[in-house]
Design a protein around this motif. Structure first.
Motif, PDB file in Angstrom:
ATOM      1  N   ASP A   1      34.421  26.524  27.179  1.00 16.08           N
ATOM      2  CA  ASP A   1      34.207  25.666  26.171  1.00 16.08           C
ATOM      3  C   ASP A   1      35.435  25.907  25.108  1.00 16.08           C
ATOM      4  OD1 ASP A   1      32.222  24.455  27.105  1.00 16.08           O
ATOM      5  OD2 ASP A   1      30.655  25.420  25.631  1.00 16.08           O
TER       6      ASP A   1
ATOM      7  N   ARG B   1      38.742  24.857  27.014  1.00 16.67           N
ATOM      8  CA  ARG B   1      39.017  23.371  26.800  1.00 16.67           C
ATOM      9  C   ARG B   1      39.229  22.955  25.368  1.00 16.67           C
ATOM     10  NH1 ARG B   1      34.969  19.447  29.182  1.00 16.67           N
ATOM     11  NH2 ARG B   1      34.877  19.965  31.361  1.00 16.67           N
ATOM     12  N   GLN B   2      38.746  23.719  24.441  1.00 17.36           N
ATOM     13  CA  GLN B   2      39.024  23.330  22.932  1.00 17.36           C
ATOM     14  C   GLN B   2      40.756  23.586  22.919  1.00 17.36           C
ATOM     15  OE1 GLN B   2      37.105  22.503  20.203  1.00 17.36           O
ATOM     16  NE2 GLN B   2      38.851  22.385  18.712  1.00 17.36           N
TER      17      GLN B   2
ATOM     18  N   LYS C   1      36.718  17.716  24.968  1.00 19.51           N
ATOM     19  CA  LYS C   1      36.056  18.726  24.195  1.00 19.51           C
ATOM     20  C   LYS C   1      34.775  18.481  23.908  1.00 19.51           C
ATOM     21  CE  LYS C   1      39.070  18.338  20.417  1.00 19.51           C
ATOM     22  NZ  LYS C   1      39.484  18.760  19.166  1.00 19.51           N
TER      23      LYS C   1
ATOM     24  N   ASP D   1      43.580  20.719  22.339  1.00 20.91           N
ATOM     25  CA  ASP D   1      44.099  20.748  21.298  1.00 20.91           C
ATOM     26  C   ASP D   1      45.728  20.961  21.226  1.00 20.91           C
ATOM     27  OD1 ASP D   1      41.906  20.633  19.438  1.00 20.91           O
ATOM     28  OD2 ASP D   1      41.952  22.574  19.146  1.00 20.91           O
TER      29      ASP D   1
END
Length: 395
Positions: free
Chosen positions: A246, A249-250, A170, A254
């Protein structure tokens, strides 16, 4: 953690027997209830929809054109009681289960994708006790407690490593994420049969791109793997790879942590156990994972870290055997000696290419001859390991 360290550090955990467990490939019990299964592209025909409790053998024939799988599922249609995978066209493989009275579901998965073709299956009460008795029962109960403790140890290391990996990914620290990827996954690969028993948890966490159906969402380790080792167009269906944003990716990181935590919670639940039959069956499943994914280089197609997975699968299979070893030595000392010999030979061969802690040779750097040697060593271990559940379930 080494195998000897892990086993030496095991602590006893509470034992609560589940509804059913157990399978063995091509080695059935003489007094088993025998059923046949025909799997085709559009049918999963079981010779009976009911059987008395006790040992049941499903003789599964692939009468279709695609590789198939056969499952016995719990009454929620998600919990995997037992399974036999990678049944090629024209091939017959046996699934032996020890089932207590209750409602189950049979399922064939032609092409090894989707929910499969399911049907209700009822196990009636035979009036006979299911499972071992006497001294053998006590030995197997001790083995189950050891294995549960081992599994808890592995998921504890897995969630810690996964969180560290996710944080690096992240943050855009791809070098650190790539360094953590294979060593963290080893904890997952050692106990994958446990993860597979919890419904959709395994595909959500460990599905490869080739496993997906058209339009199916992708998540888990290999989804992130592809983003960390981004393929050239020639290796991506001729299309330019589009890196994850981004936000993507997060979400991917998660999700991976959340699914891993779900596994941790399941394993640490008060009623979690893994019966001796599942342990022996799982050992064979792990070696099948090596034969069908790792030794072909198909598991880690982007990172080529297959030998880390290979070693972890062998570690997990050996621990499964070792917790049951007292029973195997007592019931079939020749088999025990053969398993000891073949595990030692395979470990020695793998050690020529590195270790999980120090790193392995990347799979695409192996020669064809080296791959053939690894495959032969897996085959040599697979045959005696396929007899393990029959020994454990023998009355």
């Amino acid at each position: 953690m080494s195998r000897s360290t892990t086993l030496g550090a095991l602590t006893l955990a509470a034992l609560v027997l589940p509804l059913a467990a157990g399978c063995v490939d091509n080695a059935s019990s003489d007094d088993a209830e025998a059923l046949t299964v025909s799997s085709t592209a559009d049918a999963c025909t079981v010779s009976a929809a009911t059987a008395p409790s006790g040992t049941i053998t499903f003789s599964v024939t692939n009468d279709g054109d695609d590789v198939t799988e056969f499952y016995l599922l719990g009454d929620d249609k998600l919990r995997v009681v037992s399974e036999v995978e990678n049944i090629g066209p024209g091939i017959t493989r046996d699934l032996v289960v020890q089932a207590r009275p209750g409602t189950y579901y049979t399922a064939c998965k032609p092409g090894m994708v989707g929910d499969g073709i399911q049907a209700q299956f009822t196990v009636t009460d035979s009036g006979e006790e299911v499972g071992p008795t006497g001294d053998k029962a006590e030995q197997l109960a001790a083995a189950e407690k050891q294995y549960v403790a081992y599994t808890k140890d592995q998921v504890g290391a897995l969630i810690a490593g996964t969180q560290e990996f996710a944080d690096a990914y992240k943050a855009g620290d791809d070098d650190t994420a790539r360094e953590l990827y294979a060593t963290t996954r080893a904890h997952w690969e050692r106990i994958e049969p446990v993860a597979e028993s919890f419904g959709d948890l395994d595909p959500l966490t460990d599905a490869r791109e080739a496993d997906l159906e058209d339009g199916e969402a992708w998540s888990g380790w290999h989804y992130i793997e592809k983003d960390l080792w981004q393929p050239a167009p020639a290796d991506n269906g001729g299309e330019e790879y589009v890196p994850l944003t981004d936000a993507e990716r997060q979400q991917a990181a998660d999700d991976l942590v959340a699914y891993t935590q779900q596994l941790v919670d399941e394993v640490n639940a008060d009623d979690f156990t893994f019966e001796a039959f599942q342990i022996s069956n799982g050992a064979k499943e792990l070696l099948d994972e090596v034969a069908t994914g790792k030794v072909t280089g198909e598991e880690e197609i982007w990172s080529h870290t297959d030998l880390w997975d290979f070693q972890a699968n062998v570690d997990g299979a050996r621990v499964g055997y070792e917790v049951l070893q007292d029973v195997v030595q007592q019931e079939d000392p020749d088999l025990s000696a053969q398993l000891d010999e073949q595990f030692t030979a395979l470990d020695a061969l793998l050690a020529q290419y590195g270790s999980i802690d120090e790193g392995f040779t990347y799979y695409d750097d192996l020669t064809d001859q080296q791959v053939k040697e690894l495959a032969a060593a897996v085959d040599a271990l697979s045959e005696p390991l396929s007899q393990l559940t029959a020994v454990v379930t023998a009355s």
